[in-house]
Design a protein around this motif. Structure first.
Motif, short mmCIF file in Angstrom:
data_model
loop_
_atom_site.label_atom_id
_atom_site.label_comp_id
_atom_site.label_asym_id
_atom_site.label_seq_id
_atom_site.Cartn_x
_atom_site.Cartn_y
_atom_site.Cartn_z
N GLN A 119 -91.96 24.45 -37.72
CA GLN A 119 -92.09 23.03 -38.38
C GLN A 119 -90.86 22.86 -39.40
O GLN A 119 -90.29 23.63 -40.01
CB GLN A 119 -93.13 23.34 -39.41
N PHE A 120 -90.58 21.52 -39.28
CA PHE A 120 -89.02 21.30 -39.87
C PHE A 120 -88.96 21.69 -41.51
O PHE A 120 -87.72 22.22 -41.64
CB PHE A 120 -88.84 19.84 -39.79
N ASN A 121 -89.88 21.51 -42.14
CA ASN A 121 -89.61 21.77 -43.65
C ASN A 121 -89.69 23.15 -43.88
O ASN A 121 -89.48 23.55 -45.14
CB ASN A 121 -90.54 20.94 -44.54
N ALA A 122 -89.60 24.13 -42.86
CA ALA A 122 -89.76 25.45 -43.43
C ALA A 122 -88.31 25.95 -43.49
O ALA A 122 -88.15 26.87 -43.94
CB ALA A 122 -90.42 26.21 -42.06
N ALA A 123 -87.32 25.10 -42.88
CA ALA A 123 -86.09 25.68 -42.79
C ALA A 123 -85.40 25.81 -44.29
O ALA A 123 -84.81 26.72 -44.67
CB ALA A 123 -85.19 24.67 -42.31
N PHE A 124 -85.80 24.82 -45.02
CA PHE A 124 -85.08 24.88 -46.43
C PHE A 124 -85.85 25.96 -47.38
O PHE A 124 -85.20 26.44 -48.19
CB PHE A 124 -85.39 23.31 -47.09
N SER A 125 -87.10 25.93 -47.32
CA SER A 125 -87.93 27.11 -47.78
C SER A 125 -87.45 28.55 -47.55
O SER A 125 -87.10 29.24 -48.15
CB SER A 125 -89.51 26.97 -47.69
N LEU A 126 -87.04 28.55 -46.27
CA LEU A 126 -86.78 30.16 -45.63
C LEU A 126 -85.21 30.39 -46.15
O LEU A 126 -84.96 31.51 -46.05
CB LEU A 126 -86.94 30.12 -44.18
N GLY A 127 -84.40 29.23 -45.90
CA GLY A 127 -82.88 29.76 -45.83
C GLY A 127 -82.07 28.94 -46.86
O GLY A 127 -80.87 28.90 -46.65
N GLY A 128 -82.90 27.92 -47.40
CA GLY A 128 -82.02 26.91 -48.30
C GLY A 128 -81.10 26.01 -47.56
O GLY A 128 -81.48 25.68 -46.13
N PRO A 129 -80.09 25.18 -48.20
CA PRO A 129 -79.40 24.15 -47.47
C PRO A 129 -78.84 24.49 -46.31
O PRO A 129 -78.84 23.80 -45.16
CB PRO A 129 -78.50 23.66 -48.53
N ALA A 130 -78.18 25.87 -46.04
CA ALA A 130 -77.44 26.30 -44.65
C ALA A 130 -78.51 26.52 -43.59
O ALA A 130 -78.08 25.80 -42.69
CB ALA A 130 -76.98 27.46 -45.31
N CYS A 131 -79.62 26.72 -43.96
CA CYS A 131 -80.64 26.77 -42.74
C CYS A 131 -81.19 25.57 -42.25
O CYS A 131 -81.07 25.17 -41.08
CB CYS A 131 -81.91 27.63 -43.19
N LEU A 132 -81.09 24.39 -43.27
CA LEU A 132 -81.65 23.16 -43.14
C LEU A 132 -80.40 22.62 -42.28
O LEU A 132 -80.42 21.79 -41.36
CB LEU A 132 -81.90 22.43 -44.29
N ILE A 133 -79.13 22.75 -42.58
CA ILE A 133 -78.05 22.14 -42.03
C ILE A 133 -77.87 22.67 -40.67
O ILE A 133 -77.69 21.99 -39.58
CB ILE A 133 -76.62 22.60 -42.90
N ASN A 134 -77.85 23.95 -40.53
CA ASN A 134 -77.84 24.47 -38.96
C ASN A 134 -78.95 23.98 -38.42
O ASN A 134 -78.56 23.48 -36.97
CB ASN A 134 -78.09 26.15 -39.08
N THR A 135 -80.03 23.74 -38.83
CA THR A 135 -81.10 23.19 -37.99
C THR A 135 -80.88 21.68 -37.66
O THR A 135 -81.02 21.32 -36.22
CB THR A 135 -82.68 23.40 -38.76
N VAL A 136 -80.56 20.95 -38.53
CA VAL A 136 -80.28 19.45 -38.00
C VAL A 136 -79.11 19.29 -37.28
O VAL A 136 -79.25 18.31 -36.39
CB VAL A 136 -80.22 18.71 -39.65
N GLU A 137 -78.12 20.12 -37.49
CA GLU A 137 -76.99 19.73 -36.62
C GLU A 137 -77.28 20.20 -35.25
O GLU A 137 -76.73 19.63 -34.18
CB GLU A 137 -75.78 20.79 -37.09
N ALA A 138 -77.91 21.27 -35.00
CA ALA A 138 -78.39 21.60 -33.81
C ALA A 138 -79.03 20.88 -32.94
O ALA A 138 -79.06 20.47 -31.79
CB ALA A 138 -79.02 23.21 -33.66
N ASP A 139 -80.31 20.27 -33.80
CA ASP A 139 -81.07 19.48 -33.11
C ASP A 139 -80.55 17.96 -32.97
O ASP A 139 -81.32 17.19 -32.35
CB ASP A 139 -82.26 19.48 -33.91
N THR A 140 -79.70 17.46 -33.65
CA THR A 140 -79.27 16.33 -33.53
C THR A 140 -77.87 15.89 -33.15
O THR A 140 -77.60 15.15 -32.51
CB THR A 140 -78.98 15.51 -34.93
N GLY A 141 -76.91 16.98 -33.05
CA GLY A 141 -75.56 16.92 -32.54
C GLY A 141 -74.77 16.23 -33.62
O GLY A 141 -73.43 16.02 -33.33
N LEU A 142 -75.26 15.80 -34.83
CA LEU A 142 -74.51 15.45 -35.81
C LEU A 142 -73.81 16.51 -36.54
O LEU A 142 -74.25 17.49 -36.91
CB LEU A 142 -75.20 14.39 -36.80
N TYR A 143 -72.54 16.30 -36.90
CA TYR A 143 -71.91 17.04 -38.10
C TYR A 143 -71.98 16.38 -39.51
O TYR A 143 -71.95 15.38 -39.56
CB TYR A 143 -70.42 17.07 -37.78
#
Length: 458
Positions: A119-143
């Motif tokens: 689930q998407f909102n788990a990224a921030f809770s589990l690993g803060g901004p870095a985990c969310l950035i890694n998730t979004v970049e991998a799933d969207t292709g955006l830098y």
């Protein structure tokens, strides 16, 4: 919510020097570079992507790492895309119930094909901004060039500094969890009420995160309209209170200083409210859990549009751009054309190629791609725009894009929703264009967007 704060930082130059440094000192900054993936997408020259995170936790000032943010909840995640020419701003809401690929235990060193769906909102809770950035970049292709975490307490101060923000609710709201009770109609909300309004979920509409996102987007539109209506930029007394509350609410990456914000804001200061668009990632029910959602094929179209730095508003994407003025290059003088079939329907590229050849285009080749992008994209090398316009005139609604990846050829990618080839005004020969026997499938889905100038009751 930080979008507004970022836009209005342009007027910091009007604030006295001591006030500048006070605002600078309000912002907490953390360094997440050591936790980011080593195979991040390539940063595009020109466009700017900022990840905005609405959270219930703020780290201490002068923090150097993200440990204090781990465990915090991310109620709202937005990707803000500033076009390369700074003529448009696109704000994309990502539903927190989305099921997406995510690094296991936020370990981005694990190969991406081994990432589980979570689930998407788990990224921030589990690993803060870095985990969310890694998730979004991998799933969207955006830098993602920058990130900012917006604390909800500071958000209330921003609304109060504006003197309240109007909202429109078609039905009464009575939500104990959000501490909000409103009759149906239009209301001017203070900061506490506004925070409740953007967090209402279970007692209004269908109780889904998608309904909450719609209210948030309408609210952000109202904020932009209210700041414009009250001439906030011309009221230093009100402006400083707004900026003070806004910067106190922010935790950002090390590079997003007040000076950088000012530069970004200066670059978009002439963007009209009609050119600020709000979009929600297209989703459908997740097959394994009806309480979750997954991104549809139209989400790929959305992310690709941002990667291509294209507008997502219907009034722009639906407007043909093939030949607004007279064509200046004859088909005979057009260099090699490569038609790439991106529809999945066999034979379509060959059919389109024959329709061009009969009109005098001398070199037309074909190819295929597994990438599905709605409509027709005509890419051309530097110096070949006029020739590309002649090619694009044969494809109704085609979009033009300069590219260094096509060699000396003009590449035409034909996707779902594309229409049959038509005669170009300066065609050669008199043989009729063959009637099409193969048609492209329907467009995968339109991207629904609202602009900041729309009626808040719509």
């Amino acid at each position: 919510m930080a979008l507004v704060a970022t836009v209005f930082v342009v007027v910091l130059a009007l604030v006295a020097g001591s006030a500048w440094w006070r605002l600078q000192g309000n912002i907490s900054r953390i360094d997440v570079s050591g936790d980011l993936a080593t195979d991040r997408p390539t940063a595009a020259a020109g466009p700017l992507n900022i990840l905005l995170i609405g959270s219930d936790t703020r780290v201490e000032q002068d923090a150097t790492d993200a440990e204090d943010l781990v465990g915090a909840r991310s109620d709202t995640t937005l990707v803000v895309h500033l076009s390369a020419d700074r003529s448009e701003v696109t704000v994309v809401s990502i539903p927190r119930d989305s099921m997406v690929r995510m690094p296991p235990n936020c370990d981005a060193s694990v190969p991406k094909d081994e990432w589980p769906v979570q689930q998407f909102n788990a990224a921030f809770s589990l690993g803060g901004p870095a985990c969310l950035i890694n998730t979004v970049e991998a799933d969207t292709g955006l830098y993602l060039n920058h990130f900012a975490v917006v604390d909800f307490t500071g958000f209330k101060g921003m609304v109060d500094a504006l003197g309240g923000v109007p909202v429109c609710t078609p039905v009464a709201i009575d939500d104990e969890k959000a501490h909000l009770k409103l009759a149906a109609g239009t209301h001017v909300l203070n900061g506490t009420q506004a925070l409740g309004y953007v967090r209402v979920r279970y007692t209004e509409g269908d109780g889904s995160d998608l309904g909450r996102i719609e209210r948030q987007q309408a609210f952000l539109s109202s904020v932009v309209q209210e700041a414009t209506r009250t001439s906030l930029l011309l009221r230093p007394d009100k402006l400083y209170g707004f900026l003070d509350a806004a910067t106190k609410a922010l935790t950002t990456d090390k590079q997003l200083s007040v000076g950088t914000m000012k530069d970004i804001a200066t670059s978009v200061k002439d963007v009209g409210v009609e050119n600020v668009a709000f979009v929600t990632v297209p989703v459908r029910t997740y097959p394994e859990d009806p309480n979750r959602v997954e991104w549809t094929e139209a989400a790929d179209t959305l992310w690709q549009a941002l990667l291509d730095d294209e507008s997502v508003t219907k009034k722009t994407t639906s407007t043909p751009t093939a030949s607004a003025k007279a064509l200046t290059v004859s088909p005979a003088d057009v260099p090699e054309v490569v038609i790439v079939n991106g529809t999945g329907v066999d034979g379509l590229a060959g059919q389109d190629a024959e329709m061009l050849r009969v009109q005098g285009f001398p070199q037309v080749l074909t190819g295929t791609t597994d990438e599905r992008r709605d409509g027709v994209l005509v890419e051309y090398p530097p110096g070949q725009k006029e020739a590309a316009r002649t090619v694009a005139a044969a494809f109704p609604g085609a979009r033009l894009k300069r590219s260094s990846d096509t060699g000396s050829s003009i590449r035409v990618t034909v996707g779902p929703g594309s229409k049959a080839v038509v005669e170009v005004p300066n065609r050669l020969g008199s043989d009729p264009v063959p009637s099409p026997s193969i048609t492209a499938p329907a467009a995968q889905s339109s991207i629904e967007a609202r602009t900041a100038d729309e009626d808040i009751c719509s």
